[in-house]
Write a protein that holds these residues in place. Structure first.
Motif, PDB file in Angstrom:
ATOM      1  N   PRO A  61     -28.574   8.554   8.384  1.00  0.00           N
ATOM      2  CA  PRO A  61     -28.844   7.138   8.170  1.00  0.00           C
ATOM      3  C   PRO A  61     -28.434   6.755   6.760  1.00  0.00           C
ATOM      4  N   GLY A  62     -28.195   5.482   6.549  1.00  0.00           N
ATOM      5  CA  GLY A  62     -27.814   5.026   5.217  1.00  0.00           C
ATOM      6  C   GLY A  62     -27.671   3.527   5.191  1.00  0.00           C
ATOM      7  N   ALA A  63     -27.557   3.004   4.001  1.00  0.00           N
ATOM      8  CA  ALA A  63     -27.450   1.556   3.840  1.00  0.00           C
ATOM      9  C   ALA A  63     -26.016   1.116   4.084  1.00  0.00           C
ATOM     10  N   PRO A  64     -25.801   0.083   4.907  1.00  0.00           N
ATOM     11  CA  PRO A  64     -24.444  -0.433   5.083  1.00  0.00           C
ATOM     12  C   PRO A  64     -23.963  -1.135   3.826  1.00  0.00           C
ATOM     13  N   LEU A  65     -22.670  -1.358   3.758  1.00  0.00           N
ATOM     14  CA  LEU A  65     -22.119  -2.134   2.651  1.00  0.00           C
ATOM     15  C   LEU A  65     -22.631  -3.563   2.718  1.00  0.00           C
ATOM     16  N   ALA A  66     -22.590  -4.253   1.583  1.00  0.00           N
ATOM     17  CA  ALA A  66     -22.920  -5.672   1.569  1.00  0.00           C
ATOM     18  C   ALA A  66     -21.996  -6.411   2.532  1.00  0.00           C
ATOM     19  N   PRO A  67     -22.527  -7.376   3.277  1.00  0.00           N
ATOM     20  CA  PRO A  67     -21.704  -8.028   4.303  1.00  0.00           C
ATOM     21  C   PRO A  67     -20.487  -8.754   3.752  1.00  0.00           C
ATOM     22  N   ASP A  68     -20.525  -9.133   2.481  1.00  0.00           N
ATOM     23  CA  ASP A  68     -19.388  -9.850   1.906  1.00  0.00           C
ATOM     24  C   ASP A  68     -18.446  -8.929   1.132  1.00  0.00           C
ATOM     25  N   ALA A  69     -18.644  -7.600   1.248  1.00  0.00           N
ATOM     26  CA  ALA A  69     -17.770  -6.671   0.530  1.00  0.00           C
ATOM     27  C   ALA A  69     -16.358  -6.748   1.098  1.00  0.00           C
ATOM     28  N   PRO A  70     -15.345  -6.935   0.234  1.00  0.00           N
ATOM     29  CA  PRO A  70     -13.975  -7.016   0.752  1.00  0.00           C
ATOM     30  C   PRO A  70     -13.516  -5.672   1.288  1.00  0.00           C
ATOM     31  N   PRO A  71     -12.721  -5.657   2.348  1.00  0.00           N
ATOM     32  CA  PRO A  71     -12.212  -4.383   2.860  1.00  0.00           C
ATOM     33  C   PRO A  71     -11.238  -3.777   1.863  1.00  0.00           C
ATOM     34  N   PRO A  72     -11.111  -2.451   1.852  1.00  0.00           N
ATOM     35  CA  PRO A  72     -10.131  -1.821   0.958  1.00  0.00           C
ATOM     36  C   PRO A  72      -8.714  -2.269   1.299  1.00  0.00           C
ATOM     37  N   ARG A  73      -7.867  -2.264   0.277  1.00  0.00           N
ATOM     38  CA  ARG A  73      -6.445  -2.488   0.507  1.00  0.00           C
ATOM     39  C   ARG A  73      -5.856  -1.266   1.203  1.00  0.00           C
ATOM     40  N   GLN A  74      -4.837  -1.494   1.988  1.00  0.00           N
ATOM     41  CA  GLN A  74      -4.126  -0.404   2.638  1.00  0.00           C
ATOM     42  C   GLN A  74      -2.689  -0.359   2.128  1.00  0.00           C
ATOM     43  N   ALA A  75      -2.168   0.848   1.984  1.00  0.00           N
ATOM     44  CA  ALA A  75      -0.789   1.024   1.525  1.00  0.00           C
ATOM     45  C   ALA A  75      -0.141   2.141   2.322  1.00  0.00           C
ATOM     46  N   GLN A  76       1.163   2.012   2.486  1.00  0.00           N
ATOM     47  CA  GLN A  76       1.958   3.032   3.182  1.00  0.00           C
ATOM     48  C   GLN A  76       2.986   3.589   2.218  1.00  0.00           C
ATOM     49  N   VAL A  77       2.985   4.911   2.045  1.00  0.00           N
ATOM     50  CA  VAL A  77       3.980   5.535   1.172  1.00  0.00           C
ATOM     51  C   VAL A  77       5.354   5.412   1.823  1.00  0.00           C
ATOM     52  N   THR A  78       6.317   4.919   1.050  1.00  0.00           N
ATOM     53  CA  THR A  78       7.691   4.775   1.540  1.00  0.00           C
ATOM     54  C   THR A  78       8.597   5.866   1.003  1.00  0.00           C
ATOM     55  N   HIS A  79       8.292   6.403  -0.172  1.00  0.00           N
ATOM     56  CA  HIS A  79       9.104   7.456  -0.783  1.00  0.00           C
ATOM     57  C   HIS A  79       8.174   8.419  -1.517  1.00  0.00           C
ATOM     58  N   THR A  80       8.447   9.709  -1.378  1.00  0.00           N
ATOM     59  CA  THR A  80       7.763  10.725  -2.171  1.00  0.00           C
ATOM     60  C   THR A  80       8.780  11.339  -3.123  1.00  0.00           C
ATOM     61  N   VAL A  81       8.483  11.265  -4.411  1.00  0.00           N
ATOM     62  CA  VAL A  81       9.399  11.769  -5.432  1.00  0.00           C
ATOM     63  C   VAL A  81       8.974  13.184  -5.812  1.00  0.00           C
ATOM     64  N   THR A  82       9.837  14.142  -5.546  1.00  0.00           N
ATOM     65  CA  THR A  82       9.586  15.544  -5.878  1.00  0.00           C
ATOM     66  C   THR A  82      10.431  15.927  -7.086  1.00  0.00           C
ATOM     67  N   ALA A  83       9.798  16.515  -8.096  1.00  0.00           N
ATOM     68  CA  ALA A  83      10.532  16.929  -9.287  1.00  0.00           C
ATOM     69  C   ALA A  83      11.561  17.999  -8.934  1.00  0.00           C
ATOM     70  N   ARG A  84      12.786  17.838  -9.447  1.00  0.00           N
ATOM     71  CA  ARG A  84      13.862  18.793  -9.182  1.00  0.00           C
ATOM     72  C   ARG A  84      14.133  19.702 -10.374  1.00  0.00           C
ATOM     73  N   THR A  85      13.811  19.222 -11.576  1.00  0.00           N
ATOM     74  CA  THR A  85      14.139  19.974 -12.794  1.00  0.00           C
ATOM     75  C   THR A  85      12.916  20.080 -13.689  1.00  0.00           C
ATOM     76  N   THR A  86      13.025  20.930 -14.696  1.00  0.00           N
ATOM     77  CA  THR A  86      11.952  21.060 -15.690  1.00  0.00           C
ATOM     78  C   THR A  86      11.972  19.905 -16.682  1.00  0.00           C
ATOM     79  N   GLU A  87      12.974  19.036 -16.581  1.00  0.00           N
ATOM     80  CA  GLU A  87      13.106  17.933 -17.529  1.00  0.00           C
ATOM     81  C   GLU A  87      12.605  16.609 -16.954  1.00  0.00           C
ATOM     82  N   PHE A  88      11.828  16.665 -15.868  1.00  0.00           N
ATOM     83  CA  PHE A  88      11.312  15.433 -15.288  1.00  0.00           C
ATOM     84  C   PHE A  88      10.403  14.747 -16.307  1.00  0.00           C
ATOM     85  N   THR A  89      10.693  13.470 -16.591  1.00  0.00           N
ATOM     86  CA  THR A  89       9.943  12.722 -17.598  1.00  0.00           C
ATOM     87  C   THR A  89       9.779  11.277 -17.140  1.00  0.00           C
TER      88      THR A  89
END
Length: 329
Positions: free
Chosen positions: A242-270
């Motif tokens: 059991p637990g307390a629900p959120l306040a009824p006027d609490a805004p829903p979280p934003r949603q985001a979709q990752v479009t690109h994942t950047v993976t470091a290729r070198t030791t010089e990533f800056t």
């Protein structure tokens, strides 16, 4: 216009990303919980009333002690489910055993990242490591869980968020939990599969849901408080506690979709500056990093930077680039 200055938290870190010792949280004493009640470091409790099996994991990375503090508190309070089953997992016990407040980033893992191993072929293959042995021991727990919440904290300053596998039905549950205020769907890392990508958690239609909470900076008491709040909200939303629900006027979280994942290729990533996770870059084509001689630019307008790692090693995820999803209706 001059570029934004580093955040106060970033200014406190040394060049390896570690804070002064005075800022490091005190590691919990989990001695009473190491034996578990079936598997070492795993405590599972069933209610008489039917309900889902919810698994809360911490210390998947041995130096992310905030989640361990939360599980320690729940166990010391003799928390028991009102319905279904509640399982609490101290994941990488061996790495946590080496946690040293004088070198608080060194015990992330012993031999390999435990949150890159959750692929069926890896788990059932011939490879051997301390982390793989532990993952294989924990696999039966996850095989029976309807929901898994994996508690993590962050080395670099960033807004807290939920991560869910890009194929997962967990977005709806994360949104109902209501905190933190951002839910990001992505496809994981080139280096391997996370707990939330494992088996049915990443499969549409399975009804199984995996959520990874990035609760805040490793070393802040506020991170522990946020993790505890999110855990209790999740257990309330699933009907386990059991637990307390959120306040009824609490805004829903934003949603985001990752479009690109950047993976470091070198030791010089800056990076061009110490970007903070959760920042949105207004214009497409903005230079945000150099990887050796290669430029890294934002692929679209209003590009959300998700969990930039300011000192990535080759093969590691440097940053995810995401697009905000318009709210329904």
């Amino acid at each position: 216009m001059s570029p934004p200055q580093p955040t106060p938290l970033a200014a406190l870190l040394d060049e390896a990303g570690a804070p002064p010792r005075s800022l490091v949280l005190r590691a919990p004493d989990i001695g009473p919980w190491r034996a578990g009640n079936g598997i070492p470091g795993v405590w599972s409790f069933a209610a008489e009333a039917p309900g889902p099996h919810v698994c809360v994991m911490a210390l998947t990375h041995g130096n992310e002690i905030a989640g361990g503090i939360v599980l320690d508190r729940l166990l010391r309070a003799a928390t028991r489910p009102a319905a279904g089953r509640l399982t609490l997992v101290f994941a990488n016990l061996d790495a946590f055993s080496r946690f040293d407040p004088d070198d608080p980033t060194a015990s992330r893992f012993l031999e390999e990242d435990m949150n890159r191993l959750w692929d069926i072929e890896v788990l059932e293959g011939p490879r051997r490591s301390a982390e793989l042995r532990r993952a294989r021991a924990l696999r039966p727990v996850l095989d029976t869980a309807d929901v898994v919440l994996d508690l993590h904290s962050m080395l670099w300053p960033s807004d807290p968020l939920f991560l869910v596998s890009g194929r997962s039905p967990a977005v709806e549950l994360a949104t109902r939990v209501g905190v933190p205020p951002l839910v990001v769907a992505d496809m994981g890392h080139v280096a391997g599969s996370r707990v939330i990508d494992y088996g049915p958690f990443g499969q549409p239609g399975s009804g199984r849901r995996g959520l990874l909470l990035e609760g805040g900076w490793h070393w802040e008491k506020a991170t522990v408080a946020r993790m505890e709040r999110v855990t209790r909200r999740l257990l309330h939303e699933t009907g386990v506690l059991p637990g307390a629900p959120l306040a009824p006027d609490a805004p829903p979280p934003r949603q985001a979709q990752v479009t690109h994942t950047v993976t470091a290729r070198t030791t010089e990533f800056t990076f061009t500056r110490p970007w903070r996770g959760g920042e949105a870059v207004p214009r497409a084509g903005t230079l945000i990093a150099m990887d050796g001689g290669a430029e890294v630019r934002t692929p679209h307008d209003d590009c959300l930077l998700v969990l930039p790692s300011l000192l990535p090693q080759p093969g590691q995820t440097a940053v995810r680039l995401a697009r905000l999803v318009p709210p329904p209706g």
